[in-house]
Design a protein around this motif. Sequence first.
Motif, PDB file in Angstrom:
ATOM      1  N   LEU B 259       0.834  -1.215   0.000  1.00 20.27           N
ATOM      2  CA  LEU B 259       0.000   0.000   0.000  1.00 20.27           C
ATOM      3  C   LEU B 259       0.863   1.257   0.000  1.00 20.27           C
ATOM      4  CD1 LEU B 259      -2.875  -0.847   2.512  1.00 20.27           C
ATOM      5  CD2 LEU B 259      -3.075  -0.497   0.051  1.00 20.27           C
ATOM      6  N   ALA B 283      -5.090   5.889  -0.614  1.00 17.81           N
ATOM      7  CA  ALA B 283      -5.996   5.197  -1.519  1.00 17.81           C
ATOM      8  C   ALA B 283      -5.592   5.454  -2.959  1.00 17.81           C
ATOM      9  CB  ALA B 283      -7.420   5.665  -1.281  1.00 17.81           C
ATOM     10  N   LEU B 290      -3.763  -2.342  -4.907  1.00 17.69           N
ATOM     11  CA  LEU B 290      -4.822  -2.537  -3.906  1.00 17.69           C
ATOM     12  C   LEU B 290      -5.314  -3.987  -3.903  1.00 17.69           C
ATOM     13  CD1 LEU B 290      -6.880   0.752  -4.346  1.00 17.69           C
ATOM     14  CD2 LEU B 290      -5.381   0.125  -2.467  1.00 17.69           C
ATOM     15  N   GLY B 294      -4.976  -6.405  -0.810  1.00 15.02           N
ATOM     16  CA  GLY B 294      -6.177  -7.083  -0.331  1.00 15.02           C
ATOM     17  C   GLY B 294      -5.960  -8.588  -0.232  1.00 15.02           C
ATOM     18  N   VAL B 315      -8.493  -1.167   6.648  1.00 17.41           N
ATOM     19  CA  VAL B 315      -9.500  -0.691   5.692  1.00 17.41           C
ATOM     20  C   VAL B 315     -10.193   0.550   6.259  1.00 17.41           C
ATOM     21  CG1 VAL B 315     -11.673  -1.276   4.542  1.00 17.41           C
ATOM     22  CG2 VAL B 315      -9.874  -3.003   4.731  1.00 17.41           C
ATOM     23  N   ARG B 318      -7.992   3.539   5.956  1.00 17.58           N
ATOM     24  CA  ARG B 318      -7.944   4.021   4.564  1.00 17.58           C
ATOM     25  C   ARG B 318      -9.182   4.844   4.239  1.00 17.58           C
ATOM     26  NH1 ARG B 318      -5.624   2.478   0.287  1.00 17.58           N
ATOM     27  NH2 ARG B 318      -7.602   2.108  -0.748  1.00 17.58           N
ATOM     28  N   ILE B 319     -10.331   4.367   4.713  1.00 16.14           N
ATOM     29  CA  ILE B 319     -11.577   5.101   4.429  1.00 16.14           C
ATOM     30  C   ILE B 319     -11.541   6.474   5.109  1.00 16.14           C
ATOM     31  CG2 ILE B 319     -14.072   5.129   4.830  1.00 16.14           C
ATOM     32  CD1 ILE B 319     -14.008   2.064   4.587  1.00 16.14           C
ATOM     33  N   ALA B 330     -14.528   7.638  -1.195  1.00 11.92           N
ATOM     34  CA  ALA B 330     -13.642   6.903  -0.279  1.00 11.92           C
ATOM     35  C   ALA B 330     -14.028   5.437  -0.222  1.00 11.92           C
ATOM     36  CB  ALA B 330     -13.711   7.531   1.107  1.00 11.92           C
ATOM     37  N   LEU B 331     -15.344   5.186  -0.194  1.00  7.44           N
ATOM     38  CA  LEU B 331     -15.800   3.789  -0.143  1.00  7.44           C
ATOM     39  C   LEU B 331     -15.523   3.079  -1.468  1.00  7.44           C
ATOM     40  CD1 LEU B 331     -19.145   4.217   1.814  1.00  7.44           C
ATOM     41  CD2 LEU B 331     -17.074   3.077   2.610  1.00  7.44           C
ATOM     42  N   GLN B 334     -12.180   1.566  -2.025  1.00  4.92           N
ATOM     43  CA  GLN B 334     -11.827   0.323  -1.316  1.00  4.92           C
ATOM     44  C   GLN B 334     -12.197  -0.928  -2.113  1.00  4.92           C
ATOM     45  OE1 GLN B 334     -10.100   1.227   1.240  1.00  4.92           O
ATOM     46  NE2 GLN B 334     -10.858   3.301   0.887  1.00  4.92           N
ATOM     47  N   LEU B 337      -9.434  -3.341  -3.118  1.00  4.45           N
ATOM     48  CA  LEU B 337      -8.900  -3.995  -1.920  1.00  4.45           C
ATOM     49  C   LEU B 337      -9.812  -5.152  -1.493  1.00  4.45           C
ATOM     50  CD1 LEU B 337      -6.467  -3.255   0.082  1.00  4.45           C
ATOM     51  CD2 LEU B 337      -8.239  -2.435   1.595  1.00  4.45           C
ATOM     52  N   GLN B 338     -11.109  -4.881  -1.520  1.00  7.36           N
ATOM     53  CA  GLN B 338     -12.076  -5.922  -1.138  1.00  7.36           C
ATOM     54  C   GLN B 338     -12.056  -7.079  -2.136  1.00  7.36           C
ATOM     55  OE1 GLN B 338     -13.421  -5.616   1.700  1.00  7.36           O
ATOM     56  NE2 GLN B 338     -12.729  -3.527   1.994  1.00  7.36           N
TER      57      GLN B 338
END
Lengths: 154, 483
Positions: B259, B283, B290, B294, B315, B318-319, B330-331, B334, B337-338
């Motif tokens: 990251l 991010a 990412l 993840g 996580v 990061r958000i 921001a969401l 992610q 990553l998810q």
Amino acid sequence: VNLLRILRVWIAIAMIFALAAWSVRHWVRIRRAVDWSLARPNELARDAERFAHLAEHLPPHGPVGYLNEYSGFRPDPEDLRDPQLLQKLERARDRLVVASYVLAPHVVLADREARWTITSVPPGAAVPFREAAAFALRVDAGDGIALYEHVERR
Amino acid sequence: MTTVLGFALAVAIGWVVVRACAADAPLPLLLRAVCAAGVGCGATSLAFLGWLQLERVPAPSPWPLDFALAAALAIVALVVRVALRRASTPAPALPERARTAAWQLELLLALALVALVAGCAFGFALLSRLEPLHGSDSQVIWNFKARFLFRGGAHWLDFLHPALAASHPDYPLLLPASVARIWAYAGEETEVASLGWAAFFTFGTVGALGAAIAALRGRAAGCLAAMAVLVGPQHISVGASQMADAPVAFFLVAATAVLVCGARTAAGRPGVAGPGVAGPGAAAAGPGHLVLAGALLGCAAWTKNEALPCAGALVLARILIARRSGWRAALRAQVPLQLGMAPALLALAWFKLRLAPTNDLVEGVLSAATLERIVAWERYATILSAFADCALTPRPIGMLFLLGYLLLLGRARDPRDRDAARMLGLALAVVLAGIFALYVVTPRGLAWHLSTSLGRIVQQIWPCAVLLVFLVARDPAAAWPRS
């Protein structure tokens, strides 16, 4: 000012070097102490060999009972202040852990309800079976470790 | 020979994933290599377990399975690689640092690091030999379960028997499955399997951290960071005892390193506002990085229960850091990553919901006595005292030594790494707060629980703390006189 910065860098580096030297010294000291440290794991390794010998006589899987001289023992808090008893309890626990590890995938249960039961008692101690006639000795691996079969659960 | 093939195929599979993920911006070679081995370990453990679940018997030799997995991943990787290259502007590689005026210092530190690695490898070998059954955790939990997976045939799930509660049947299966997989290659229970993975995770942590700091702060700082981890509390002893804390520490620090390096390469990408960008900060790491981070976080969660909250904290951090560009953005940031975490998390969900019993700690926390523990203020003092002991006691290095290093070197003030450092600091703070809360509500005896677990839990996040300090501190070579 520059000299001061260099001095600070050297102090920081010296700090990590000192820790590195401490770390290496730590391993060297352990190496020197190896003779006495090896005593206990060797004992466990010998236990492991004995349990492995019993495993050869078991079916491929299924539960196996396990009894030792402390099966059913409920110590009083007062008893647990005795260092000798604590040491013996720890030794018995270690043996159970080794038995579970060596005998996997058999599930080692701390009772005698299964067809097969392993006893792990000090040499010469009484086997903790009340109705001993129901159990037939199948293998004696030595040092108090033996395998019994419940004759009515065949 | 087949044992080596088992390890090599795992690394090759991981390499396919890492190559695809790092397509939009390269990472340091050593970091890529250790990430490949880590991701390969995770991917092959999932495949091995999937095979067991489908066939109900261990594969006689899992190499056809691994080749099929490698081929499938290679196709996916090719598609991802092309998509990433089309979607994003290529970022420059992290600049190879030219020989600086301080090359003598770098040489000295590199030699010292080699000597320390040799000393610690000696310590690792010594401890491995001293404990032929490899310490309680591996014997009671990890290698114990591996034996069920390898020997159990159709009964491999017998390790979930209620009588085996002491072996924590609810713990995830990355380590047992990885060890059993190598045994399946070897056709026997060779010690090389568990020792090999343990050595990799112990020294791979050092490699991941050293490579990342060398790329971001210079080779001198990279060598010092690697040394600081090696002499860290219990690093070698936890690794040699084959405890799961070593792989958790590896996966967490490798994910963080990816990251942080990803954020730096993204900061140098044309079109990005550059230093101090008011965007999503950390991010801003490319989507490939990412996904890779993840995947590593997913592997951490698939290793041990404690790692899941740690991944969650990262996580969350990061958000929170990225929220300046709006919560929705921001969401959305992610999602890659998810995606990377998804395979391991799905396996974890399957295991926890379908197979594993409830965790004894969770069961105890959900009881009415928890409220009484929360208002028992003396517990807070006990926990604080244990935390202080952990931070201040030089065993051989405590947090004080790291703070001393930071004070002596001073802050780097590099705006390109500012958001990444904030993210990491925030995540560590959240994790520490979580650990504190866990001890407050633990149903077990507090003194016993603290004495048996705090040191090992700290060991899991210790490399991340070292990464943070060296990311924030100046490069020692920068203070060197120019020739």
